[in-house]
Write an enzyme that holds these catalytic residues in place. Structure first.
Site, PDB file in Angstrom:
ATOM      1  N   ARG A  16       0.839  -1.286   0.108  1.00 15.17           N
ATOM      2  CA  ARG A  16       0.033   0.082  -0.126  1.00 15.17           C
ATOM      3  C   ARG A  16       0.878   1.186   0.112  1.00 15.17           C
ATOM      4  O   ARG A  16       0.492   2.099  -0.571  1.00 15.17           O
ATOM      5  CB  ARG A  16      -1.033   0.291   1.241  1.00 15.17           C
ATOM      6  CG  ARG A  16      -0.387   0.061   2.505  1.00 15.17           C
ATOM      7  CD  ARG A  16      -1.271  -0.109   3.617  1.00 15.17           C
ATOM      8  NE  ARG A  16      -0.735  -0.146   4.832  1.00 15.17           N
ATOM      9  CZ  ARG A  16      -1.517  -0.172   6.108  1.00 15.17           C
ATOM     10  NH1 ARG A  16      -2.550  -0.427   5.891  1.00 15.17           N
ATOM     11  NH2 ARG A  16      -0.808  -0.054   7.170  1.00 15.17           N
ATOM     12  N   SER A  43      -6.455   2.632   5.924  1.00 15.84           N
ATOM     13  CA  SER A  43      -6.146   1.231   5.620  1.00 15.84           C
ATOM     14  C   SER A  43      -5.786   1.120   4.379  1.00 15.84           C
ATOM     15  O   SER A  43      -4.705   0.234   4.161  1.00 15.84           O
ATOM     16  CB  SER A  43      -7.710   0.602   5.638  1.00 15.84           C
ATOM     17  OG  SER A  43      -8.317   0.368   6.995  1.00 15.84           O
ATOM     18  N   GLU A  64     -19.560   2.348  -2.324  1.00 12.73           N
ATOM     19  CA  GLU A  64     -18.597   1.798  -3.276  1.00 12.73           C
ATOM     20  C   GLU A  64     -19.114   2.091  -4.664  1.00 12.73           C
ATOM     21  O   GLU A  64     -18.332   2.266  -5.722  1.00 12.73           O
ATOM     22  CB  GLU A  64     -17.949   0.375  -3.141  1.00 12.73           C
ATOM     23  CG  GLU A  64     -17.207   0.269  -1.748  1.00 12.73           C
ATOM     24  CD  GLU A  64     -17.889   0.074  -0.537  1.00 12.73           C
ATOM     25  OE1 GLU A  64     -17.625   0.135   0.502  1.00 12.73           O
ATOM     26  OE2 GLU A  64     -19.220  -0.028  -0.533  1.00 12.73           O
ATOM     27  N   PHE A  89     -15.391  -5.312  -2.052  1.00 15.47           N
ATOM     28  CA  PHE A  89     -16.305  -4.418  -2.357  1.00 15.47           C
ATOM     29  C   PHE A  89     -15.953  -3.885  -3.968  1.00 15.47           C
ATOM     30  O   PHE A  89     -16.896  -3.233  -4.326  1.00 15.47           O
ATOM     31  CB  PHE A  89     -16.173  -3.041  -1.387  1.00 15.47           C
ATOM     32  CG  PHE A  89     -16.435  -3.522   0.150  1.00 15.47           C
ATOM     33  CD1 PHE A  89     -17.407  -4.528   0.543  1.00 15.47           C
ATOM     34  CD2 PHE A  89     -15.484  -3.111   1.343  1.00 15.47           C
ATOM     35  CE1 PHE A  89     -17.574  -4.914   1.736  1.00 15.47           C
ATOM     36  CE2 PHE A  89     -15.605  -3.489   2.291  1.00 15.47           C
ATOM     37  CZ  PHE A  89     -16.709  -4.266   2.730  1.00 15.47           C
ATOM     38  N   ARG A 173      -2.132  -5.744   0.556  1.00 12.40           N
ATOM     39  CA  ARG A 173      -1.921  -4.368   1.234  1.00 12.40           C
ATOM     40  C   ARG A 173      -0.659  -4.285   1.988  1.00 12.40           C
ATOM     41  O   ARG A 173       0.076  -3.212   1.978  1.00 12.40           O
ATOM     42  CB  ARG A 173      -2.986  -4.256   2.047  1.00 12.40           C
ATOM     43  CG  ARG A 173      -4.057  -3.072   1.584  1.00 12.40           C
ATOM     44  CD  ARG A 173      -5.067  -2.753   2.831  1.00 12.40           C
ATOM     45  NE  ARG A 173      -5.348  -3.740   3.784  1.00 12.40           N
ATOM     46  CZ  ARG A 173      -5.621  -3.468   4.878  1.00 12.40           C
ATOM     47  NH1 ARG A 173      -5.336  -2.288   5.619  1.00 12.40           N
ATOM     48  NH2 ARG A 173      -5.864  -4.468   5.665  1.00 12.40           N
TER      49      ARG A 173
END
Length: 321
Positions: A16, A43, A64, A89, A173
């Site tokens: 990330r 996040s 979303e 999502f 991530r």
């Protein structure tokens, strides 16, 4: 061209962070780069981008589907939107918006789905996308990518700043094992042959690439020569490479952090059936839901380890006769 590491270790820099740093670099060069978030700024590691470009960063909230609609609208105005959220999502919840507002409308949208498969860990079954690539693979003209490590992610993002179309990037991530050396470049739509072999080909992507490399080393001790391919582009699948591997090895194993239904195994099998059918064993999620647990526990629970790949390779070479 690419070069692989001799020693495979986890990169101390999270994926990330590479995502955020690369988007900042691209945004400094191109004022049309836009970031959209669905209430996951922390996040996703995107705080630095939001601070640096407050007029080009939008938190769309826990909405979303609306985020993808906004991304499509921004694209229609000449912008290059990168919309990110958890993979569950970014696929299930927004499928119709990706289909109609983005792909059907011929827009220029990048959707980043994080925490794929068992990497969702403690977020559990509801947030553990085993089906995201399968859900999106049937959408016409969409391109599906699963970056293997930080080096590949950065290179692909830079390419996506220049390319046109709808792209889905399935991205871990946190810390990934470094497979490629800095300076490596990657061709979207082409798989990377990491190890040559003559007895079986192991097609893998994402976190399963390292497992495939470990499996190849184990198989070598049993005098089974395994070819390892990083098939980071799931669509369009590299049919030419699949044909060549089928000709050389005559047997395939696919290894994916995803449901084998509709996933990498399905894509490879479909291509092989059309060009050069060979026996195939699939290592991946066997039509199950996710659950809470450590990533190590989940890899074992869902049979996503090097040992599982080794067992599959032995089965398929026996089938080859």
């Amino acid at each position: 061209m690419f070069t692989i590491h001799e020693a495979f270790e986890k990169n101390p820099k999270m994926m990330r962070e590479t995502y955020c740093d690369t988007l900042i670099e691209l945004a400094l060069e191109n004022e049309n780069i836009i970031a959209l978030d669905a209430d996951l700024v922390s996040s996703s590691g995107m705080k630095p981008f939001f601070q640096r470009f407050p007029d080009r960063a939008f938190n769309c909230g826990v909405a979303e589907a609306n985020m993808i609609g906004i991304a499509a609208g921004l694209s229609a105005m000449g912008k290059i939107p990168f919309a990110h959220t958890f993979g569950c999502f970014a696929s299930r919840r927004v499928c119709d918006q990706i289909m109609i507002s983005a792909a059907y409308a011929k827009q220029n949208v990048r959707i980043v789905g994080t925490d794929p498969g068992v990497t969702a860990a403690y977020n559990g079954g509801t947030h553990m996308p085993f089906e995201d690539m399968g859900v999106l693979r049937s959408i016409p003209e969409i391109i599906l990518l699963e970056p293997t490590d930080n080096v590949m992610l950065a290179d692909l993002l830079k390419q996506l700043a220049e390319l046109k179309g709808v792209y889905y990037i399935r991205m871990a991530r946190k810390n990934a094992v470094s497979i490629y050396q800095e300076g490596s470049n990657f061709h979207i739509g082409r798989g990377n042959t990491l190890i040559d072999g003559n007895d079986v080909t192991i097609f893998s992507s994402g976190i399963m690439v390292h497992e495939a490399l470990k499996a190849a080393a184990i198989l070598q001790t049993d005098k089974i020569s395994a070819r390892v391919v990083d098939m980071f582009t799931w669509k369009p699948i590299d049919t030419e490479l699949i044909d060549n591997c089928a000709r050389i090895t005559g047997a395939f194993v696919t290894a994916e952090n995803h449901n084998i239904i509709g996933g990498l195994g399905s894509a490879v099998a479909e291509a092989a059936a059309l060009v050069r059918p060979v026996p195939i064993e699939m290592v991946g999620i066997k039509d199950r839901f996710g659950q809470v647990g450590t990533e190590d526990f989940l890899r074992t629970e869902y049979e996503l380890t090097a040992s599982d790949i080794v067992a599959a390779a032995k089965r398929v070479t026996d089938r080859k006769g």
